[in-house]
Scaffold this active site. Structure first.
Site, PDB file in Angstrom:
ATOM      1  N   GLY A 123       0.929  -1.399  -0.092  1.00 18.08           N
ATOM      2  CA  GLY A 123       0.110  -0.072   0.005  1.00 18.08           C
ATOM      3  C   GLY A 123       0.819   1.270   0.054  1.00 18.08           C
TER       4      GLY A 123
ATOM      5  N   ALA B  87      15.309  10.824  -0.902  1.00 14.82           N
ATOM      6  CA  ALA B  87      16.483  10.572  -0.056  1.00 14.82           C
ATOM      7  C   ALA B  87      17.497   9.452  -0.564  1.00 14.82           C
ATOM      8  CB  ALA B  87      16.233  10.426   1.363  1.00 14.82           C
ATOM      9  N   VAL B  88      16.668   8.473  -1.102  1.00 13.94           N
ATOM     10  CA  VAL B  88      17.601   7.303  -1.855  1.00 13.94           C
ATOM     11  C   VAL B  88      18.351   7.774  -2.852  1.00 13.94           C
ATOM     12  CG1 VAL B  88      17.361   5.094  -2.706  1.00 13.94           C
ATOM     13  CG2 VAL B  88      16.106   5.462  -0.926  1.00 13.94           C
TER      14      VAL B  88
ATOM     15  N   ARG C  13       0.915  -4.913  -5.528  1.00 16.26           N
ATOM     16  CA  ARG C  13       0.917  -6.153  -4.953  1.00 16.26           C
ATOM     17  C   ARG C  13       1.232  -7.145  -6.082  1.00 16.26           C
ATOM     18  NH1 ARG C  13      -0.616  -4.118   0.284  1.00 16.26           N
ATOM     19  NH2 ARG C  13      -2.463  -2.754  -0.143  1.00 16.26           N
TER      20      ARG C  13
ATOM     21  N   ASP D 109       5.726  -5.318   6.009  1.00 10.85           N
ATOM     22  CA  ASP D 109       6.296  -6.745   6.337  1.00 10.85           C
ATOM     23  C   ASP D 109       6.107  -7.721   5.206  1.00 10.85           C
ATOM     24  OD1 ASP D 109       6.770  -6.378   9.052  1.00 10.85           O
ATOM     25  OD2 ASP D 109       5.066  -7.328   9.501  1.00 10.85           O
TER      26      ASP D 109
ATOM     27  N   THR E 161       4.378   2.227   5.844  1.00 10.93           N
ATOM     28  CA  THR E 161       2.859   1.871   5.755  1.00 10.93           C
ATOM     29  C   THR E 161       2.079   2.690   6.798  1.00 10.93           C
ATOM     30  OG1 THR E 161       1.338   0.210   6.549  1.00 10.93           O
ATOM     31  CG2 THR E 161       3.684  -0.160   7.694  1.00 10.93           C
TER      32      THR E 161
ATOM     33  N   ASP F  38      -0.139   1.725   8.619  1.00 14.15           N
ATOM     34  CA  ASP F  38      -0.561   0.873   9.637  1.00 14.15           C
ATOM     35  C   ASP F  38      -0.030   1.015  10.946  1.00 14.15           C
ATOM     36  OD1 ASP F  38      -2.815   0.209   7.484  1.00 14.15           O
ATOM     37  OD2 ASP F  38      -1.803  -1.667   7.116  1.00 14.15           O
TER      38      ASP F  38
ATOM     39  N   ASP G 100       2.307  -1.285  11.876  1.00 17.49           N
ATOM     40  CA  ASP G 100       2.151  -2.607  12.236  1.00 17.49           C
ATOM     41  C   ASP G 100       3.556  -3.338  12.067  1.00 17.49           C
ATOM     42  OD1 ASP G 100       1.843  -2.513   9.470  1.00 17.49           O
ATOM     43  OD2 ASP G 100       0.265  -4.118   9.611  1.00 17.49           O
TER      44      ASP G 100
ATOM     45  N   ARG H 242     -26.823  12.700  17.215  1.00 15.84           N
ATOM     46  CA  ARG H 242     -26.732  11.100  16.586  1.00 15.84           C
ATOM     47  C   ARG H 242     -25.439  10.286  17.088  1.00 15.84           C
ATOM     48  NH1 ARG H 242     -27.248  12.695  10.244  1.00 15.84           N
ATOM     49  NH2 ARG H 242     -29.486  12.572  10.185  1.00 15.84           N
TER      50      ARG H 242
ATOM     51  N   MET I 172      -8.578   2.773   8.756  1.00 15.31           N
ATOM     52  CA  MET I 172      -7.868   1.880   8.090  1.00 15.31           C
ATOM     53  C   MET I 172      -6.719   1.444   9.320  1.00 15.31           C
ATOM     54  SD  MET I 172      -6.801   2.478   4.331  1.00 15.31           S
ATOM     55  CE  MET I 172      -7.894   2.142   2.911  1.00 15.31           C
TER      56      MET I 172
ATOM     57  N   ARG J  28      -5.568  -2.381   8.709  1.00 17.92           N
ATOM     58  CA  ARG J  28      -5.694  -3.861   8.340  1.00 17.92           C
ATOM     59  C   ARG J  28      -5.842  -4.669   9.663  1.00 17.92           C
ATOM     60  NH1 ARG J  28      -1.654  -6.732   4.124  1.00 17.92           N
ATOM     61  NH2 ARG J  28      -1.366  -4.738   3.661  1.00 17.92           N
TER      62      ARG J  28
ATOM     63  N   GLY K 187     -11.113  12.117  20.969  1.00 19.26           N
ATOM     64  CA  GLY K 187     -12.068  12.181  22.334  1.00 19.26           C
ATOM     65  C   GLY K 187     -13.171  11.238  22.280  1.00 19.26           C
TER      66      GLY K 187
ATOM     67  N   LYS L  87     -25.112  13.922  27.121  1.00 16.24           N
ATOM     68  CA  LYS L  87     -24.390  13.950  25.910  1.00 16.24           C
ATOM     69  C   LYS L  87     -24.925  13.999  24.533  1.00 16.24           C
ATOM     70  CE  LYS L  87     -20.044  12.031  27.125  1.00 16.24           C
ATOM     71  NZ  LYS L  87     -18.686  11.805  26.864  1.00 16.24           N
TER      72      LYS L  87
HETATM   73  P1  ADP Z   1       3.099  -4.769   2.656  1.00 13.93           P
HETATM   74  O1  ADP Z   1       4.432  -4.789   2.265  1.00 13.93           O
HETATM   75  O2  ADP Z   1       2.300  -3.498   3.028  1.00 13.93           O
HETATM   76  O3  ADP Z   1       2.963  -5.619   4.041  1.00 13.93           O
HETATM   77  P2  ADP Z   1       1.853  -6.855   1.414  1.00 13.93           P
HETATM   78  O4  ADP Z   1       1.634  -7.606   2.380  1.00 13.93           O
HETATM   79  O5  ADP Z   1       0.524  -6.682   0.272  1.00 13.93           O
HETATM   80  O6  ADP Z   1       2.089  -5.337   1.607  1.00 13.93           O
HETATM   81  O7  ADP Z   1       2.814  -7.327   0.322  1.00 13.93           O
HETATM   82  C1  ADP Z   1       3.393  -6.542  -0.891  1.00 13.93           C
HETATM   83  C2  ADP Z   1       4.488  -7.217  -1.553  1.00 13.93           C
HETATM   84  O8  ADP Z   1       5.453  -8.037  -1.098  1.00 13.93           O
HETATM   85  C3  ADP Z   1       3.111  -8.615  -2.167  1.00 13.93           C
HETATM   86  O9  ADP Z   1       2.503  -8.209  -3.123  1.00 13.93           O
HETATM   87  C4  ADP Z   1       4.239  -9.606  -2.674  1.00 13.93           C
HETATM   88  O10 ADP Z   1       4.968  -8.919  -3.954  1.00 13.93           O
HETATM   89  C5  ADP Z   1       5.538  -9.273  -1.610  1.00 13.93           C
HETATM   90  N1  ADP Z   1       5.611 -10.336  -0.481  1.00 13.93           N
HETATM   91  C6  ADP Z   1       4.655 -10.441   0.366  1.00 13.93           C
HETATM   92  N2  ADP Z   1       4.966 -11.609   0.920  1.00 13.93           N
HETATM   93  C7  ADP Z   1       5.960 -12.137   0.287  1.00 13.93           C
HETATM   94  C8  ADP Z   1       6.667 -13.462   0.552  1.00 13.93           C
HETATM   95  N3  ADP Z   1       6.256 -14.274   1.701  1.00 13.93           N
HETATM   96  N4  ADP Z   1       7.607 -13.748  -0.444  1.00 13.93           N
HETATM   97  C9  ADP Z   1       7.895 -12.793  -1.306  1.00 13.93           C
HETATM   98  N5  ADP Z   1       7.299 -11.713  -1.595  1.00 13.93           N
HETATM   99  C10 ADP Z   1       6.212 -11.468  -0.576  1.00 13.93           C
HETATM  100  O1  F6P Z   2      -1.755  -1.337   4.468  1.00  9.75           O
HETATM  101  C1  F6P Z   2      -2.252  -0.053   4.023  1.00  9.75           C
HETATM  102  C2  F6P Z   2      -3.629  -0.173   3.920  1.00  9.75           C
HETATM  103  O2  F6P Z   2      -4.327   0.652   3.659  1.00  9.75           O
HETATM  104  C3  F6P Z   2      -4.374  -1.039   5.081  1.00  9.75           C
HETATM  105  O3  F6P Z   2      -4.716  -0.021   6.123  1.00  9.75           O
HETATM  106  C4  F6P Z   2      -5.632  -1.914   4.467  1.00  9.75           C
HETATM  107  O4  F6P Z   2      -6.121  -2.842   5.071  1.00  9.75           O
HETATM  108  C5  F6P Z   2      -4.988  -2.272   3.166  1.00  9.75           C
HETATM  109  O5  F6P Z   2      -3.832  -1.531   2.989  1.00  9.75           O
HETATM  110  C6  F6P Z   2      -5.895  -1.974   1.720  1.00  9.75           C
HETATM  111  O6  F6P Z   2      -5.270  -2.444   0.637  1.00  9.75           O
HETATM  112  P1  F6P Z   2      -5.774  -2.236  -0.861  1.00  9.75           P
HETATM  113  O7  F6P Z   2      -5.189  -0.685  -1.260  1.00  9.75           O
HETATM  114  O8  F6P Z   2      -5.034  -3.272  -1.443  1.00  9.75           O
HETATM  115  O9  F6P Z   2      -7.197  -1.989  -0.684  1.00  9.75           O
END
Ligand code: ADP
Ligand code: F6P
Length: 325
Positions: free
Chosen positions: A15, A26-27, A76, A107, A129, A131, A133, A166, A173, A175, A189, A218
């Protein structure tokens, strides 16, 4: 002896997140500063496999630090989970002369990066991300902007909710993680914050809480619901039926991923992008950049992926004590 890096590739994957452009910039600029060639790879791993790779100049990233999205675009790419596909990607890197790769993503993207590292491509991950996470880091690119965007929208929803007396359910979002929800819940709040890490699915408690609030005078009841729980529209219908109070659901959705990054996202993303290049130049590979205890740090990707992240229980408990008086 570590292989000398001559050219560095950069891609964004998963995402998009506000601040990714600051990291790309920066890269590119840090690579040039270190005398390396730098290549932009479009559309994440999908673009790498399709050979969508071109050399970037300092000028290519001018005027991008304040822009949302990712100028390299993202994707993805499910086939990247197949070992033979990763091998092919490593072969493409070799053919193009890319000996170091910066992967900006979450991740999932880091799993792809570690597979590439096993195939002799030096890789460094940068956490991107909304998230928040990723266990090894207290900061991920885009979270700060996403939360600021969401709280602004929620303030507006709260205004109309008060006018009409209401109850409002706002779904944010995240995930499977409740960080955006928790931050918005505290910042706005909210009377109730539903987090995947904590919610016990006892809707009657929410109903009782709304009725109790109404008795106290409230004029609204704001519920922040995390995407990991979801079902806000049906929840609103059930709550309205049980309380007799008009209840509306708003799903904020993709607006949280767009927009100009905050100062924090621009600055942290810039330092992390530069650090990724520095690590590659030091001969490091299979590392992920993070931010912990006030410092920019790096970890082995496998170690980072095995770390466990848990939402701060003190923050959760305090959100309840502050928002329910
Ligand atoms: P994020 O990187 O935000 O967690 P995703 O989980 O959708 O998002 O992963 C992004 C991309 O990373 C995937 O579409 C895929 O190309 C690659 N990827 C995810 N899991 C694996 C894996 N186990 N091995 C290799 N590539 C992966
Ligand atoms: O990881 C970022 C995020 O926006 C999550 O919060 C959400 O679950 C997911 O991506 C949505 O993914 P997509 O863009 O594939 O609908």
């Amino acid at each position: 002896m570590a292989k000398e890096i001559n050219s560095i590739g950069v891609l964004t994957s998963g995402g998009d997140a506000p601040g990714m452009n600051a990291a790309i910039r920066a890269v590119v600029r840090q690579s040039i500063f270190r005398g390396k060639k730098v290549f932009g790879i479009r559309r994440g791993y999908a673009g790498l496999l399709a050979g969508e790779i071109s050399e970037m100049t300092s000028h290519d990233v001018s005027d991008t630090i304040g822009r949302g999205g990712t100028i390299l675009q993202t994707a993805r790419c499910l086939e990247f989970k197949r070992p033979e596909v990763v091998k092919e990607a490593a072969r493409i890197c070799e053919k193009k002369g890319i000996d170091g790769l910066v992967v900006i993503g979450g991740d999932g993207s880091f799993r792809g990066a570690t597979e590439l590292a096993k195939n002799e491509v030096n890789t460094i991950g940068v956490p991107g991300t909304i998230d928040l996470d990723i266990a090894c880091t207290e900061y991920t690119i885009g979270f700060d902007t996403a939360v600021n965007t969401a709280i602004d929208a929620i303030d507006k929803i709260r205004d109309t909710s008060t006018s009409h007396e209401r109850c409002s359910i706002v779904e944010v979002m995240g995930r499977g993680a409740g960080y955006i929800a928790l931050w918005c819940g505290i910042a706005n709040g909210a009377e109730d914050i539903l987090l995947p890490e904590r919610y016990d699915y006892d809707e009657q408690k929410i109903v009782d809480h709304i009725i109790e609030g109404r008795k106290k005078g409230k004029q609204h009841h704001l519920i922040i619901n995390a995407e990991g729980i979801g079902h806000s529209t049906s929840m609103a219908k059930r709550i309205e039926a049980a309380t007799g109070i008009e209840t509306r659901a708003t799903i904020l959705g993709y607006m949280q991923r767009g927009g100009s990054p905050t100062a924090k996202d621009r600055v942290y993303a810039s330092i992390m992008g530069a650090k990724a290049v520095d690590l590659l130049c030091e001969g490091k590979s299979n590392r992920v950049v993070g931010y912990r205890h006030g410092q920019y740090v790096d970890f082995d990707i496998i170690e980072a992926l095995n770390m466990e992240k848990c939402i701060d229980p003190y923050m959760v408990d305090t959100s309840i004590s502050l928002n329910n008086r």
